[in-house]
Structure formats: C-alpha cells, structure tokens
Motif scaffolding. Structure first.
Motif, PDB file in Angstrom:
ATOM      1  N   GLY A 232      -5.304  -9.337  -3.410  1.00  0.00           N
ATOM      2  CA  GLY A 232      -5.279  -8.115  -3.325  1.00  0.00           C
ATOM      3  C   GLY A 232      -3.755  -7.576  -2.678  1.00  0.00           C
ATOM      4  O   GLY A 232      -3.080  -6.485  -3.213  1.00  0.00           O
ATOM      5  N   ILE A 233      -3.219  -8.396  -1.686  1.00  0.00           N
ATOM      6  CA  ILE A 233      -2.091  -8.167  -1.035  1.00  0.00           C
ATOM      7  C   ILE A 233      -1.083  -8.128  -2.250  1.00  0.00           C
ATOM      8  O   ILE A 233      -0.101  -7.257  -2.591  1.00  0.00           O
ATOM      9  N   ARG A 234      -1.123  -9.306  -3.087  1.00  0.00           N
ATOM     10  CA  ARG A 234       0.134  -9.503  -4.288  1.00  0.00           C
ATOM     11  C   ARG A 234       0.131  -8.353  -5.050  1.00  0.00           C
ATOM     12  O   ARG A 234       0.902  -7.866  -5.641  1.00  0.00           O
ATOM     13  N   ARG A 235      -1.321  -8.369  -5.419  1.00  0.00           N
ATOM     14  CA  ARG A 235      -1.524  -7.036  -6.636  1.00  0.00           C
ATOM     15  C   ARG A 235      -0.729  -5.694  -6.080  1.00  0.00           C
ATOM     16  O   ARG A 235      -0.234  -4.863  -6.675  1.00  0.00           O
TER      17      ARG A 235
ATOM     18  N   ALA B 246       2.974   8.830  -1.876  1.00  0.00           N
ATOM     19  CA  ALA B 246       1.518   9.575  -2.423  1.00  0.00           C
ATOM     20  C   ALA B 246       0.973   8.605  -3.691  1.00  0.00           C
ATOM     21  O   ALA B 246      -0.414   8.282  -3.445  1.00  0.00           O
ATOM     22  N   LEU B 247       1.787   8.083  -4.388  1.00  0.00           N
ATOM     23  CA  LEU B 247       1.275   7.007  -5.409  1.00  0.00           C
ATOM     24  C   LEU B 247       0.682   5.733  -4.517  1.00  0.00           C
ATOM     25  O   LEU B 247      -0.136   5.141  -5.004  1.00  0.00           O
ATOM     26  N   HIS B 248       1.632   5.288  -3.543  1.00  0.00           N
ATOM     27  CA  HIS B 248       1.058   3.978  -2.954  1.00  0.00           C
ATOM     28  C   HIS B 248      -0.405   4.483  -2.130  1.00  0.00           C
ATOM     29  O   HIS B 248      -1.303   3.681  -2.228  1.00  0.00           O
TER      30      HIS B 248
ATOM     31  N   ARG C 126      -6.237   3.430  -2.229  1.00  0.00           N
ATOM     32  CA  ARG C 126      -7.652   4.072  -2.162  1.00  0.00           C
ATOM     33  C   ARG C 126      -8.370   3.271  -3.382  1.00  0.00           C
ATOM     34  O   ARG C 126      -9.452   2.975  -3.288  1.00  0.00           O
ATOM     35  N   ARG C 127      -7.847   2.923  -4.279  1.00  0.00           N
ATOM     36  CA  ARG C 127      -8.207   2.307  -5.542  1.00  0.00           C
ATOM     37  C   ARG C 127      -8.635   1.160  -5.102  1.00  0.00           C
ATOM     38  O   ARG C 127      -9.534   0.265  -5.771  1.00  0.00           O
ATOM     39  N   MET C 128      -7.767   0.373  -4.361  1.00  0.00           N
ATOM     40  CA  MET C 128      -7.975  -1.172  -4.115  1.00  0.00           C
ATOM     41  C   MET C 128      -8.614  -1.480  -2.924  1.00  0.00           C
ATOM     42  O   MET C 128      -8.704  -2.473  -2.354  1.00  0.00           O
ATOM     43  N   HIS C 129      -9.319  -0.238  -2.153  1.00  0.00           N
ATOM     44  CA  HIS C 129      -9.895  -0.682  -0.566  1.00  0.00           C
ATOM     45  C   HIS C 129     -10.586  -1.692  -0.672  1.00  0.00           C
ATOM     46  O   HIS C 129     -10.710  -2.319   0.339  1.00  0.00           O
TER      47      HIS C 129
END
Length: 145
Positions: free
Chosen positions: A26-29, A121-123, A128-131
């Motif tokens: 997840g961190i790398r993604r 804002a993009l980050h 939010r998508r990756m929570h």
C-alpha cells in the motif's frame, strides 16, 4: 533479570507477514501514485514534498532550510538546491527571518500555493480510495506452537 536490548523480538505469524506485506504494498502503491501525479504536473516528488512541508509546518506558514532538512530527512545542501530549483519555478521565495539575521525563511508563493492545493487534493482523494490497504497492520498475538 534479562537485558531488554538482548531480548529476542517476538516471532511473527504468517498473518503478521501478510499484514506487513499488504501495508508495504500500500505504501509503495501510494508513493508511485504520488510520483506519477506530481511529475505530470511538472514537479519532482521532492519539490512536492518541499511544498507540503512548508504548508504543513506546525504553527506558521514558513520554515528555515535547517527545519526543512529535518522534515524532509535531507542534508542541508540538498535542501538549498531543492529550494533554488523551486524558487526558479516561482513555487517558493526566500525572506528575512524575523528573529535570526543569519537564517532565511522559505515561503510558498501564490503559484506554489495553487500547485500544492491541486496536488494535495488529488493525494487526499487517493488516500481515501486506499484507506483499507494503508491501515496499519494489526499484529497477532504469539504464534501458535
């Protein structure tokens, strides 16, 4: 009495390894998303981190090069070069330090504020998508024997 520094760490379970691997993935993604997103906007990942460190600096809207080096975990001369490049792109400016004549404060320019607002804002939306992927691992208790 045993020495805490010489004590062996608790062994990990298979589930612990899976949780750690999932979190690392997840961190790398997220970092890959960030790198690609800021490059599409004409910045380097380090420039985005610089802008974010400035805007997110606790208690004020500026920071010194020394403070930025600490926040970015870079050497002083590397931050000086990073600030030089960002200043050449009109993302940051230098100003007099209010209390220390030897130090210089680094501030975001209006252009830097705009770029940072858009990219952040993009980050935020990506986070939010990756929570679920970026949730800290929950460690299992002692592995079964």
């Amino acid at each position: 009495m045993s020495d805490p520094e010489s004590a062996q760490p608790e062994p990990l379970t298979k589930q612990d390894f899976e949780a750690l691997a999932r979190f690392r993935f997840g961190i790398r993604r997220y970092l890959r998303f960030s790198e690609e997103t800021v490059r599409e906007d004409g910045l380097t990942p380090q420039q985005y981190q610089l802008l974010l460190a400035l805007k997110g600096f606790p208690g004020r809207e500026w920071a010194t090069v020394r403070e930025l080096a600490e926040r970015l975990q870079l050497r002083h001369h590397s931050v000086v070069e990073l600030v030089n490049r960002a200043q050449a792109q009109d993302l940051v400016s230098r100003g007099a330090h209010p209390d220390d004549g030897r130090a210089v404060r680094v501030l975001l320019t209006p252009k830097g504020e705009q770029v940072l607002a858009r990219l952040s804002a993009l980050h935020r939306d990506e986070l939010r998508r990756m929570h679920t992927v970026l949730t800290l691992p929950v460690w299992n208790s002692t592995p079964p024997e």
